[in-house]
Design a protein around this motif. Structure first.
Motif, PDB file in Angstrom:
ATOM      1  N   GLY A 197       0.773  -1.237   0.000  1.00  0.00           N
ATOM      2  CA  GLY A 197       0.000   0.000   0.000  1.00  0.00           C
ATOM      3  C   GLY A 197       0.800   1.281   0.000  1.00  0.00           C
ATOM      4  N   VAL A 198       2.124   1.211  -0.125  1.00  0.00           N
ATOM      5  CA  VAL A 198       2.922   2.428  -0.228  1.00  0.00           C
ATOM      6  C   VAL A 198       2.550   3.117  -1.533  1.00  0.00           C
ATOM      7  CG1 VAL A 198       5.270   3.332  -0.481  1.00  0.00           C
ATOM      8  CG2 VAL A 198       4.809   1.495   1.153  1.00  0.00           C
ATOM      9  N   ASP A 199       2.345   4.419  -1.473  1.00  0.00           N
ATOM     10  CA  ASP A 199       1.989   5.176  -2.677  1.00  0.00           C
ATOM     11  C   ASP A 199       3.227   5.285  -3.562  1.00  0.00           C
ATOM     12  OD1 ASP A 199       1.102   6.871  -4.646  1.00  0.00           O
ATOM     13  OD2 ASP A 199       0.713   8.564  -3.310  1.00  0.00           O
ATOM     14  N   VAL A 200       3.254   4.502  -4.622  1.00  0.00           N
ATOM     15  CA  VAL A 200       4.392   4.519  -5.538  1.00  0.00           C
ATOM     16  C   VAL A 200       4.079   5.314  -6.803  1.00  0.00           C
ATOM     17  CG1 VAL A 200       5.418   2.385  -4.662  1.00  0.00           C
ATOM     18  CG2 VAL A 200       3.755   2.276  -6.530  1.00  0.00           C
ATOM     19  N   GLY A 201       2.938   5.974  -6.839  1.00  0.00           N
ATOM     20  CA  GLY A 201       2.644   6.896  -7.924  1.00  0.00           C
ATOM     21  C   GLY A 201       1.577   6.484  -8.910  1.00  0.00           C
ATOM     22  N   PHE A 202       0.962   5.302  -8.741  1.00  0.00           N
ATOM     23  CA  PHE A 202      -0.129   4.930  -9.633  1.00  0.00           C
ATOM     24  C   PHE A 202      -1.324   5.821  -9.348  1.00  0.00           C
ATOM     25  CE2 PHE A 202       2.202   0.858  -9.609  1.00  0.00           C
ATOM     26  CZ  PHE A 202       2.365   0.699 -10.976  1.00  0.00           C
ATOM     27  N   THR A 203      -2.015   6.233 -10.404  1.00  0.00           N
ATOM     28  CA  THR A 203      -3.185   7.092 -10.254  1.00  0.00           C
ATOM     29  C   THR A 203      -4.364   6.468 -10.986  1.00  0.00           C
ATOM     30  OG1 THR A 203      -2.582   8.379 -12.207  1.00  0.00           O
ATOM     31  CG2 THR A 203      -1.771   9.181 -10.067  1.00  0.00           C
ATOM     32  N   GLY A 204      -5.505   7.086 -10.899  1.00  0.00           N
ATOM     33  CA  GLY A 204      -6.687   6.673 -11.645  1.00  0.00           C
ATOM     34  C   GLY A 204      -7.066   5.222 -11.423  1.00  0.00           C
ATOM     35  N   GLN A 205      -7.489   4.562 -12.522  1.00  0.00           N
ATOM     36  CA  GLN A 205      -7.932   3.168 -12.437  1.00  0.00           C
ATOM     37  C   GLN A 205      -6.807   2.238 -11.978  1.00  0.00           C
ATOM     38  OE1 GLN A 205      -9.539   2.489 -16.379  1.00  0.00           O
ATOM     39  NE2 GLN A 205     -11.626   2.518 -15.528  1.00  0.00           N
ATOM     40  N   LEU A 206      -5.583   2.480 -12.433  1.00  0.00           N
ATOM     41  CA  LEU A 206      -4.466   1.633 -11.999  1.00  0.00           C
ATOM     42  C   LEU A 206      -4.205   1.803 -10.507  1.00  0.00           C
ATOM     43  CD1 LEU A 206      -1.830   1.765 -14.877  1.00  0.00           C
ATOM     44  CD2 LEU A 206      -3.499  -0.012 -14.348  1.00  0.00           C
ATOM     45  N   GLY A 207      -4.373   3.013 -10.013  1.00  0.00           N
ATOM     46  CA  GLY A 207      -4.199   3.256  -8.584  1.00  0.00           C
ATOM     47  C   GLY A 207      -5.183   2.431  -7.763  1.00  0.00           C
ATOM     48  N   GLU A 208      -6.396   2.272  -8.283  1.00  0.00           N
ATOM     49  CA  GLU A 208      -7.401   1.447  -7.607  1.00  0.00           C
ATOM     50  C   GLU A 208      -7.112  -0.037  -7.780  1.00  0.00           C
ATOM     51  OE1 GLU A 208      -9.861   2.541  -5.594  1.00  0.00           O
ATOM     52  OE2 GLU A 208      -8.908   4.501  -5.897  1.00  0.00           O
ATOM     53  N   PRO A 266       2.674  -0.606 -21.470  1.00  0.00           N
ATOM     54  CA  PRO A 266       2.193  -0.283 -20.126  1.00  0.00           C
ATOM     55  C   PRO A 266       2.910   0.886 -19.469  1.00  0.00           C
ATOM     56  CG  PRO A 266       3.440  -2.330 -20.100  1.00  0.00           C
ATOM     57  CD  PRO A 266       3.252  -1.943 -21.532  1.00  0.00           C
ATOM     58  N   LEU A 267       4.184   1.092 -19.751  1.00  0.00           N
ATOM     59  CA  LEU A 267       4.907   2.184 -19.093  1.00  0.00           C
ATOM     60  C   LEU A 267       4.439   3.562 -19.557  1.00  0.00           C
ATOM     61  CD1 LEU A 267       8.534   0.759 -19.023  1.00  0.00           C
ATOM     62  CD2 LEU A 267       6.794   0.689 -17.243  1.00  0.00           C
TER      63      LEU A 267
END
Length: 164
Positions: A32-43, A121-122
């Motif tokens: 659960g460390v915030d590594v920078g994924f946002t939006g749908q990928l973050g979820e 993906p990147l």
């Protein structure tokens, strides 16, 4: 290319250590460390399923890296004594060279394609960017050397076995 035993052993250890930064980054993301994924990928990249995926991928990549020691240790030439029914049997050099060679090529190809592709993906807009993207890139960049090092050790293994 003739590599001294000490050099081969150091290169095998290096292949293992090259996988550690990406594994650590993945495990941090899994916890659960915030590594920078946002939006749908973050979820998508959180929760127990993602944590299980992270651990399976991490264990698999570390196991694959540790298999490199089979190219520099006796258990890569003879089945270890603790294996029932096969203990002490010679392992065909061609089998080891084939599997290690395919592995080296596969890891190299995947690493290069992911690192240098203009799409994929990147380049997804929800992937880490800025500082988080730089940290991710620094953690995964060592994998670019993993496949070539396995290739070098595979050639050294093949030459050693051909002369023994």
């Amino acid at each position: 290319m003739i590599l001294a035993p000490r050099t081969r052993n150091l290169l095998a250890w290096l292949t293992v250590w090259l996988t550690v930064p990406s594994c650590a980054w993945r495990v941090a993301a899994g916890f659960g460390v915030d590594v920078g994924f946002t939006g749908q990928l973050g979820e998508l990249y959180r929760g127990p399923e993602f944590l299980a995926y992270v651990w399976v991928l991490t264990i698999a990549s570390q196991a694959a890296a540790f298999l490199t020691f089979g190219l520099v240790r006796p258990w890569g030439e003879r089945v270890p004594g603790w294996v029932p029914g096969l203990a002490g049997r010679s392992i065909p050099a061609g089998l080891v060279v084939g599997v290690a060679g395919v592995g080296a090529l596969a890891v190299t190809a995947v690493s290069v394609v992911l690192a240098f592709s203009d799409s994929g993906p990147l380049h997804h807009p929800d992937f880490p960017s800025g500082t988080a993207g730089t940290v991710m890139a620094l953690c995964y960049a060592p994998l670019l050397a993993w496949g070539p090092l396995v290739g070098v050790l595979t050639v050294a293994y093949a030459r050693r076995r051909a002369h023994s």
